[in-house]
Structures are given as C-alpha cells and as structure tokens.
Scaffold this active site. Sequence first.
Site, short mmCIF file in Angstrom:
data_model
loop_
_atom_site.label_atom_id
_atom_site.label_comp_id
_atom_site.label_asym_id
_atom_site.label_seq_id
_atom_site.Cartn_x
_atom_site.Cartn_y
_atom_site.Cartn_z
N CYS A 1 1.01 -1.17 -0.13
CA CYS A 1 0.05 -0.11 0.30
C CYS A 1 0.58 1.15 0.36
CB CYS A 1 -0.72 0.28 1.08
SG CYS A 1 -2.11 1.95 1.37
N CYS B 1 -6.37 -1.94 -0.19
CA CYS B 1 -5.69 -2.22 1.06
C CYS B 1 -6.91 -2.85 2.16
CB CYS B 1 -5.17 -1.17 1.67
SG CYS B 1 -4.12 -1.37 3.02
N CYS C 1 6.70 -12.68 -14.79
CA CYS C 1 7.82 -13.57 -15.23
C CYS C 1 7.92 -12.62 -16.41
CB CYS C 1 6.99 -15.05 -15.40
SG CYS C 1 5.54 -14.95 -16.12
N HIS D 1 3.35 -18.84 -18.30
CA HIS D 1 4.76 -18.56 -18.01
C HIS D 1 5.64 -18.39 -19.24
CE1 HIS D 1 8.40 -18.00 -15.65
NE2 HIS D 1 8.63 -18.88 -15.54
N ASP E 1 16.01 -18.39 -17.42
CA ASP E 1 14.79 -18.39 -16.68
C ASP E 1 15.26 -17.32 -15.81
OD1 ASP E 1 12.70 -17.86 -15.00
OD2 ASP E 1 11.80 -19.55 -15.69
#
Length: 454
Positions: free
Chosen positions: A23, A59, A86, A113, A130
């Site tokens: 937040c 929040c 990713c 992914h 990766d």
Amino acid sequence: LLEELAIWFKGPHFFTWVKKPACSKCGAPRERMKPNGQTTEFTPSEKAGWPSRVELYTCATCGNAERFPRYNNPRTLLFSTRTGRCGEFANAFVVVLRAAGFEARYVWDSTDHVWAEAWSSDQKRWLHVDPCERKVDKPRLYEKGWGKKLAGIFAFGRDEVVDVTRRYARDVGACLGRRTPDHGWPGIFPEASVIACVEAADAAALVAGRATGPPGDAWLEGRAARRADEVSELAAATWAVDATAGDESGRTSGDAAWVAARGEGGRALPGGSWINSAEAPRVVEENGTRRLEARLRRCDGSMLAGSVAFRPGEVYGNHDGKFALEAGCDVVGALRAVAPDLSLADAAKALRDDAITLLGEDAAECRRRHIRLLENLRDRGADPKVRRLKCENAVVTRYILGPVHAAPPWLRAVAGFDAAELNDAGFAAALVAPAPDVQRIRDALAALEAAWPA
C-alpha cells in the site's frame, strides 16, 4: 556469464519479483492487499509503459485503492519500476542479454509462463535462461520439476519465430493433445493451421530483421544454417537422456500457496548442500516412502550413485559421495509436501511426538511457545506482526520450527502459515499467515492441549 547475469538480475538491488504491490498510502505489507479485478483503461502516465492491463487491489488496512500496471516497455521496467512477475522479468532480461552482447529470444509458454533463450557462440545452440528462477540451460525444469502439463512453447527473436516445444517437453504428442482452451490455447485449430501461422510469423520476422539490420549482417546471413541445426537438435531433444541437476526443483518465484495453486511446486527435493555436488537428482516414491536418488561427487572427483529415504523438511549434505543428514529445517520443502486435509488432531500428535524425539528436555518449551503463538493469534490476529514468523530468529528456529518434520505442517493446518517470503538465496525468510479464523485457532488450542497435556 549467463549464470552471473541471471543471479545479478534477480536481486534486492535490481529487479524484484512481486505478486502484488504494498500500500502506497499507509505502507501496509502486500499480504494486506486484496485483489479487486483488473482494467484496460490506462492513465496517461501508465500508457508510456505499454501496459497489457492494470491489476486492481484494495488495502485491507486503510481502504486505499492501489493500481499495479503490468508494463511491457523495457525502458520503463529497467529504469523506473524494476519489478513484476515473469512477463516483466522476460521483457527486461531479453534487453539486458542483448546489451551484454548475446543474441536473445523471448519464449512464450501457453500454460502461463515466459522466459528467455540466449545464443551460445561456443556451443552453437540456444540456451534456456529463466531470470525468475535464476536457471540456465535447464529446459526440462517446467515439465519435470514444476510438473506443468505443457501444450505449446514458441520463441520470438529479432528475425525469427520458432516452435520450440520439443526442447522443453518430452512427450510432444501429449502436448499436441493439450492444445485446447483448457491449457491456455487460444482456440481449437488443426495442427496444420498452427504450423502455417508459425511459418507466416517467421517469414514476417525475417523481413523485419532484414529491414532493420545493417547491410551484410552476419547474424542474418547465418540464419538458414542455424535453423537447420536447431531443427535437428529439437528432434533429438525428444529422446534426450534424463535432465541434469536442477531440473527437478519446483518453482521458487512466488509464495508457496500461489505456487501450489498453480500446480507448479513439483516433487520437492530435500534441502541442503548436497545439490551443489550432485548430478541427475530425482525423487521416487514407493509404498508411501520418498527416496532421493542422485550421483554425488566424492573427494577424489569421481561420481558415486547414492540414495536416501527422507521425510519433508530434512536437510542433507554430501559426505564423500554419501547423503548425510544435517541439522536444520527446509521449511519450504516441508510446506510443499503438506497434505491439505491434515486434521488438527493428527497434526498436534505429530508435533508432540516430533518435539519429544528431537528436542528432549526442551520439548516442554516447544509446547509453551506453540501455545503462546496460538493465543497471540487468537487475541491479536489483526496485527500483521503477530502473523509473521522470522525463520532466521534463533528462538523461532529452535522452539517453533525445531520439530523439523511436524512443525511446518502443523503451522499450515492451524492458521495457514506459508513460506511467503524468500531471501536472495531462495530459502524461507519468514512464514506469514493470513488473518486467522478465530474459531479454528481455538480448535487448534484444544487439539494441542488434548494431544500434549502440560
């Protein structure tokens, strides 16, 4: 150099992986941010970052509405936000690879992914990289380690588009059968149509590469030879031998609950230093017993096949080619192995038995600490500090996590504690629980006191 780049890229001082934002108004941690949908209506400042969408959060502490744009512009990612999941990692890392002198490709997996590939001028082949996982040349990671049911994987370079599914999947026939909307595929098409689309995109990429590249570009001139070699490599990859060390690990980016929900935890390998001197590790299960098998390096440099039966949470080292149990607790490994339907009564009995076996006279202090933890959750569960256990704290480690086999399953069964925060090395830094169900905490207290009287 590739491994050094991957290690440097994902770190506290450069690019960080986040599931959701903290937040910006009251500073509440990410655990307090509740999902509230997403939008494709962007502010003027967000448009500069080429967002695909904006995730919306609220929040739970102050009610502030927080926006989390999923940017694609490498300039924004590298020089401004330096955070994401990713998609952001792959977009930014491909640019970093090219800046470091590598030819690089962006790799898209239809089962949600993305990562990169880098051309090795020494090995004359494309290497899997990766940046989220800090893994290099581990193409079987997703199928064998994470347990993903792959369908289609495509690489996008500056002058080509290639179907590289065979590099990452052993059973290509099964992959073709999964090319349906249930596996992230955009529709149901004949395979001939998929091949035609890839060939058309590949031809368009070549035209664009020639239009933007310098005259006599050596890379473009060698494209046909590289492609012929890659076709042969991909055909051979289907019949390749078992993966090398590191391919069998489950996903490490993201908290364990999120990873488990996506089904990418894999069959977790035991923790410990043994992995640094091992080849071809795998976990097999027979009659309810899990056994770790690997070739371990001996002091003289030779490799020796070894195996050991293990329980979740145990940590092992390599003592001259033999697995040796070490002190400590692999919290992440233990949490990933927990059965979701573990009863409080069974978990409480396991905690008691494990504490008595492993802590001896200190078992009473272990009980007192767990009772106190539950009482704090019952009375002050709204305080995020009460719901956070620092795994590096000596008291927490000895008395709360000390029963190495039973404590993590107990903590998850009681209040949903999870390995939500990892340090730079990928080990659990803190267990975090959601706001507790007070009645469940009371039930857990009753179960613990019944199974383990003072």
